[in-house]
Enzyme design. Structure first.
Site, short mmCIF file in Angstrom:
data_model
loop_
_atom_site.label_atom_id
_atom_site.label_comp_id
_atom_site.label_asym_id
_atom_site.label_seq_id
_atom_site.Cartn_x
_atom_site.Cartn_y
_atom_site.Cartn_z
N CYS A 182 -22.04 70.92 -19.62
CA CYS A 182 -23.66 71.00 -20.70
C CYS A 182 -22.98 70.56 -22.28
CB CYS A 182 -24.09 72.71 -20.61
SG CYS A 182 -24.95 72.86 -19.05
N CYS A 330 -20.04 54.88 -5.50
CA CYS A 330 -20.59 55.36 -7.00
C CYS A 330 -19.93 55.05 -8.11
CB CYS A 330 -20.94 57.47 -6.64
SG CYS A 330 -19.09 57.74 -7.06
#
Ligand SMILES: [Zn+2]
Length: 367
Positions: A182, A330
């Site tokens: 975060c 990815c």
């Protein structure tokens, strides 16, 4: 204070009653981390009358926490988060016994702390702790209520003893440096609030003996920016390194802060990784499954690749042909190596990972 009146709105619920309320009062819940997820989880568990709540966190309250960690106030800046959280709970419900652990969970203290509680809630956002908590919960037979949040999205699941664990979905931990948290990519407060509430709700169900109603066989993913909710069904992975039929992890002796991956796992990934030239030389051409989102894939893509999400692969791979040649790609080769590992563990012989991810080859692909 009159307990009956305090809890009257939940005592009248058919699944709770006086008996359920007494169960909650006798229960012990451990919340690891006193941040965004813990804020609502702690508030709702304390207000529901859970008798004993342990809180583990070695951090102090900072100004940037207040945007989402709503149990801490301006007057708490600089205080230990465990103390600040404890002060909040005491104001809310003085009947709750709070045990503060103003430390970070480590290999040295995890067993002693986790073993004293009925249900464990993980509210941390780093991978070494997530795997450490998971592994101790498996080894000690404790239910784990897990959630993670990033940007505008969160996901949650419940791992019950003998019913599968976090490693069933993500067998090996990525290096902490490769996964954003975060503080690096941001998160909005309501995401933390919703998922902390989900964790409180799932915990209450377990404490009341309603394990069969929990999300223990599902991963729920809620993207609050566009309002999409997805549910991914999963089941225990027989090849799981800790809760599978032949576990390779039977006791915890590694330092989770130095590395999450075992050397063996890293060697395996290296063996199963190929570069772009190798991928193009495989005949017949394998299925190339691109795990990135459509937006990123539009900018830079491999020809003949298909976009598929990590979660869709998780819920579907068990029914695929195990001889099928597949190459996962990815952006940086992290999610693709994790899925390659998972499928290889489950008997897929021709699954490979594009080493370093598609970003590594951007100059070649643009030509
Ligand atoms: Zn497992």
């Amino acid at each position: 204070m009159d307990s009956f009146e305090r809890y009257s709105r939940q005592i009248i619920l058919s699944n709770i009653g006086i008996e359920g309320q007494e169960k909650l009062q006798k229960s012990r819940v451990l919340v690891i981390g006193a941040g965004g997820l813990a804020a609502t989880a702690l508030a709702y568990l304390a207000s529901a009358g859970v008798g004993t709540i342990g809180i583990v966190d070695g951090d102090r309250v900072e100004l940037s926490n207040l945007q989402r960690q709503i149990i801490h106030f301006e007057s708490d800046l600089g205080k230990l988060k465990t103390k600040s959280a404890s002060d909040y709970i005491k104001q809310l419900n003085s009947q709750v016994y709070i045990k503060e652990y103003p430390v970070f969970l480590t290999n040295e203290n995890a067993e002693l702390i986790i073993s004293q509680y009925d249900v464990i809630i993980n509210g941390t956002d780093n991978f070494p702790t997530r795997y450490l908590v998971n592994d101790y919960c498996v080894l000690l037979g404790k239910p784990l209520v897990d959630a993670s949040i990033v940007k505008y999205e969160g996901q949650a699941s419940v791992y019950l003893p003998d019913k599968g664990c976090y490693r069933c979905l993500y067998p090996i931990a990525p290096s902490d440096k490769l996964i954003p948290n975060c503080s690096e990519v941001g998160v909005l407060g309501p995401i933390a609030g919703i998922f902390g509430s989900v964790q409180a709700m799932e915990t209450i169900k377990i404490l009341l003996g309603m394990e069969n109603l929990t999300i223990s066989d599902r991963l729920i993913i809620f993207d609050l920016l566009n309002g999409n909710i997805r549910t991914i069904k999963w089941k225990k992975n027989k090849a799981c390194p800790i809760c599978g039929d032949n576990p390779s992890i039977t006791k915890i002796n590694s330092d989770y802060n130095i590395y999450c991956k075992t050397e063996v796992a890293q060697q395996n990934i290296e063996d199963w990784s190929i570069d772009l030239a190798h991928l193009k030389s495989i005949k017949p051409a394998p299925r190339v499954l691109d795990l990135r989102n459509l937006e990123d894939a539009k900018k830079l893509f491999l020809s003949n690749s298909s976009i598929v999400s990590y979660d869709d692969v998780l819920s579907a791979y068990d029914s695929w042909d195990r001889d099928l040649p597949i190459v996962f790609v990815c952006d940086i080769g992290l999610r693709s190596s994790s899925l390659t590992e998972l499928l290889r563990m489950n008997g897929f012989k021709n699954v490979f990972n594009l080493r370093g991810g598609i970003i590594k080859y951007s100059s070649e692909l643009y030509q």
